[in-house]
Scaffold this motif. Sequence first.
Motif, PDB file in Angstrom:
ATOM      1  N   GLU A 260       0.856  -1.185   0.000  1.00 42.48           N
ATOM      2  CA  GLU A 260       0.000   0.000   0.000  1.00 42.48           C
ATOM      3  C   GLU A 260       0.897   1.242   0.000  1.00 42.48           C
ATOM      4  O   GLU A 260       1.730   1.426   0.897  1.00 42.48           O
ATOM      5  CB  GLU A 260      -0.906   0.017   1.231  1.00 42.48           C
ATOM      6  N   VAL A 261       0.723   2.063  -1.031  1.00 42.17           N
ATOM      7  CA  VAL A 261       1.520   3.280  -1.183  1.00 42.17           C
ATOM      8  C   VAL A 261       0.577   4.459  -1.374  1.00 42.17           C
ATOM      9  O   VAL A 261      -0.616   4.282  -1.658  1.00 42.17           O
ATOM     10  CB  VAL A 261       2.481   3.162  -2.384  1.00 42.17           C
ATOM     11  N   PRO A 262       1.063   5.699  -1.220  1.00 41.85           N
ATOM     12  CA  PRO A 262       0.194   6.856  -1.447  1.00 41.85           C
ATOM     13  C   PRO A 262      -0.389   6.850  -2.854  1.00 41.85           C
ATOM     14  O   PRO A 262       0.265   6.434  -3.820  1.00 41.85           O
ATOM     15  CB  PRO A 262       1.138   8.052  -1.237  1.00 41.85           C
ATOM     16  N   LYS A 263      -1.631   7.261  -2.982  1.00 44.60           N
ATOM     17  CA  LYS A 263      -2.268   7.311  -4.292  1.00 44.60           C
ATOM     18  C   LYS A 263      -1.479   8.214  -5.229  1.00 44.60           C
ATOM     19  O   LYS A 263      -0.977   9.267  -4.830  1.00 44.60           O
ATOM     20  CB  LYS A 263      -3.705   7.815  -4.158  1.00 44.60           C
ATOM     21  N   GLY A 264      -1.379   7.793  -6.463  1.00 45.70           N
ATOM     22  CA  GLY A 264      -0.649   8.570  -7.458  1.00 45.70           C
ATOM     23  C   GLY A 264       0.814   8.202  -7.565  1.00 45.70           C
ATOM     24  O   GLY A 264       1.520   8.705  -8.444  1.00 45.70           O
ATOM     25  N   ALA A 265       1.285   7.321  -6.668  1.00 48.45           N
ATOM     26  CA  ALA A 265       2.692   6.912  -6.734  1.00 48.45           C
ATOM     27  C   ALA A 265       2.896   6.025  -7.957  1.00 48.45           C
ATOM     28  O   ALA A 265       2.347   4.944  -8.042  1.00 48.45           O
ATOM     29  CB  ALA A 265       3.084   6.170  -5.467  1.00 48.45           C
ATOM     30  N   GLY A 266       3.666   6.508  -8.900  1.00 44.68           N
ATOM     31  CA  GLY A 266       3.879   5.759 -10.129  1.00 44.68           C
ATOM     32  C   GLY A 266       5.188   4.987 -10.080  1.00 44.68           C
ATOM     33  O   GLY A 266       6.164   5.434  -9.484  1.00 44.68           O
ATOM     34  N   ALA A 267       5.180   3.818 -10.702  1.00 44.86           N
ATOM     35  CA  ALA A 267       6.402   3.006 -10.748  1.00 44.86           C
ATOM     36  C   ALA A 267       6.219   1.904 -11.768  1.00 44.86           C
ATOM     37  O   ALA A 267       5.096   1.536 -12.116  1.00 44.86           O
ATOM     38  CB  ALA A 267       6.713   2.409  -9.377  1.00 44.86           C
ATOM     39  N   ASP A 268       7.329   1.386 -12.248  1.00 45.52           N
ATOM     40  CA  ASP A 268       7.291   0.200 -13.084  1.00 45.52           C
ATOM     41  C   ASP A 268       7.315  -1.006 -12.140  1.00 45.52           C
ATOM     42  O   ASP A 268       8.362  -1.549 -11.797  1.00 45.52           O
ATOM     43  CB  ASP A 268       8.503   0.175 -14.021  1.00 45.52           C
TER      44      ASP A 268
ATOM     45  N   GLN B  72      12.455   2.379  -1.593  1.00 45.31           N
ATOM     46  CA  GLN B  72      12.148   3.276  -2.709  1.00 45.31           C
ATOM     47  C   GLN B  72      10.819   4.003  -2.575  1.00 45.31           C
ATOM     48  O   GLN B  72      10.601   5.011  -3.239  1.00 45.31           O
ATOM     49  CB  GLN B  72      12.144   2.474  -4.015  1.00 45.31           C
ATOM     50  N   PHE B  73       9.897   3.497  -1.715  1.00 42.52           N
ATOM     51  CA  PHE B  73       8.568   4.088  -1.650  1.00 42.52           C
ATOM     52  C   PHE B  73       8.183   4.401  -0.202  1.00 42.52           C
ATOM     53  O   PHE B  73       8.702   3.806   0.740  1.00 42.52           O
ATOM     54  CB  PHE B  73       7.521   3.144  -2.258  1.00 42.52           C
ATOM     55  N   ASP B  74       7.266   5.342  -0.085  1.00 42.92           N
ATOM     56  CA  ASP B  74       6.690   5.670   1.215  1.00 42.92           C
ATOM     57  C   ASP B  74       5.569   4.657   1.477  1.00 42.92           C
ATOM     58  O   ASP B  74       4.390   4.920   1.259  1.00 42.92           O
ATOM     59  CB  ASP B  74       6.142   7.102   1.208  1.00 42.92           C
ATOM     60  N   VAL B  75       5.946   3.494   1.964  1.00 43.47           N
ATOM     61  CA  VAL B  75       5.007   2.378   2.093  1.00 43.47           C
ATOM     62  C   VAL B  75       4.159   2.543   3.350  1.00 43.47           C
ATOM     63  O   VAL B  75       4.684   2.651   4.460  1.00 43.47           O
ATOM     64  CB  VAL B  75       5.769   1.033   2.143  1.00 43.47           C
ATOM     65  N   ALA B  76       2.824   2.553   3.162  1.00 37.80           N
ATOM     66  CA  ALA B  76       1.919   2.631   4.301  1.00 37.80           C
ATOM     67  C   ALA B  76       1.705   1.269   4.943  1.00 37.80           C
ATOM     68  O   ALA B  76       1.533   1.163   6.157  1.00 37.80           O
ATOM     69  CB  ALA B  76       0.569   3.214   3.862  1.00 37.80           C
ATOM     70  N   ASP B  77       1.731   0.221   4.120  1.00 35.21           N
ATOM     71  CA  ASP B  77       1.533  -1.136   4.650  1.00 35.21           C
ATOM     72  C   ASP B  77       2.125  -2.124   3.650  1.00 35.21           C
ATOM     73  O   ASP B  77       2.110  -1.879   2.438  1.00 35.21           O
ATOM     74  CB  ASP B  77       0.045  -1.418   4.859  1.00 35.21           C
ATOM     75  N   LEU B  78       2.633  -3.237   4.166  1.00 39.94           N
ATOM     76  CA  LEU B  78       3.185  -4.282   3.311  1.00 39.94           C
ATOM     77  C   LEU B  78       2.918  -5.629   3.980  1.00 39.94           C
ATOM     78  O   LEU B  78       3.222  -5.817   5.161  1.00 39.94           O
ATOM     79  CB  LEU B  78       4.683  -4.084   3.101  1.00 39.94           C
ATOM     80  N   THR B  79       2.361  -6.553   3.225  1.00 39.65           N
ATOM     81  CA  THR B  79       2.095  -7.891   3.746  1.00 39.65           C
ATOM     82  C   THR B  79       2.672  -8.929   2.793  1.00 39.65           C
ATOM     83  O   THR B  79       2.672  -8.741   1.573  1.00 39.65           O
ATOM     84  CB  THR B  79       0.586  -8.163   3.916  1.00 39.65           C
ATOM     85  N   VAL B  80       3.166 -10.012   3.362  1.00 37.07           N
ATOM     86  CA  VAL B  80       3.702 -11.139   2.596  1.00 37.07           C
ATOM     87  C   VAL B  80       2.879 -12.365   2.962  1.00 37.07           C
ATOM     88  O   VAL B  80       2.759 -12.708   4.137  1.00 37.07           O
ATOM     89  CB  VAL B  80       5.190 -11.380   2.899  1.00 37.07           C
TER      90      VAL B  80
END
Length: 331
Positions: free
Chosen positions: A260-268, A302-310
């Motif tokens: 989960e990243v901020p809306k509008g965060a673009g990346a390949d 690389q990103f301002d990650v709000a949440d990350l799950t594996v």
Amino acid sequence: MSADPLITVRNLRKTYTVSERPPGVGAALRSLIRRQSREIHAVDGISFDVAPGEIIGFLGPNGAGKTTTLKMLAGLLHPTGGDARVLGFQPWRREKEYLRRMTLVMGQRNQLVWDIPVIDSFELNRAIYQIPDGQYAATVALLTDLLELDPLLHKPVRNLSLGERMKCEIAGALLHQPQVLFLDEPTIGLDVTMQRRIRGFLAEYNRRTNATILLTSHYMADVEALCKRVVVIHHGTLLYDGDLAGLAARFSPFKTVEVEVPKGAGADWSQFGEVIARTDGMVSLRIPKGETAAVTGRLLAQFDVADLTVQDPPIEDVIEQVFQEKLRIEE
């Protein structure tokens, strides 16, 4: 595996013959003279053992033959072929001593009487199983404590919520202190909190009584919380019999990472793994297990990650991989 298994299944089969006919009046008339039929192999020669006190996850997709197998082991169905022994009994002979020592619980199937209070249904079960008064009182007290039934016992069953009724159904099935429990989707339809309570109860009941449990469930959380070993069937055949961790390790070489990243965060995002779902602000990636730590580290850096799950993939996906591998071996 114990040298003396409590449950022994050998080449167990159940085949149904069903009638078929094409649509139309002509086909209907022809079927009066020559009826066409085909065989459905619901259970097709499975074999496994269960040791005393084990909790086994009995897994497979819908139509795999799980419920049919449990019904045969509970004595409700007679097999087409093969054999089984539970507690030394052949289940479909339905001997009284066997029925006193096992129970079958099927999710969303009623055994309690709908219009009377729960405690009255318990009394009915006490009379059916001829449970001594002292044993009955002690068992009701234990189950009431473990399942928090006190406020429910004097309510009519029809006035209970699904979760409350399921707790009472399980308690009613255990009043005669069975040594073997066949549980078919006992948490189906329940909310997450109630599922957790039922799982906690089953674990504690197994610890206190050393009861042997054969459990089917579509909820992976049930299996992970209760079962060290799983038996997987598909199309009526046995695909896997072993520990749960080994199933995922052998047949699921990938992890699912949700970011989960901020809306509008673009990346390949494809540079991190296979993109399996994407919305504005949320991305799901399939990543090889061996690369999970490195990829999650890169994402966090690389990103301002709000949440990350594996997560491991859904059990249905793992079972399908097992099935496809078996097909390739047979071919």
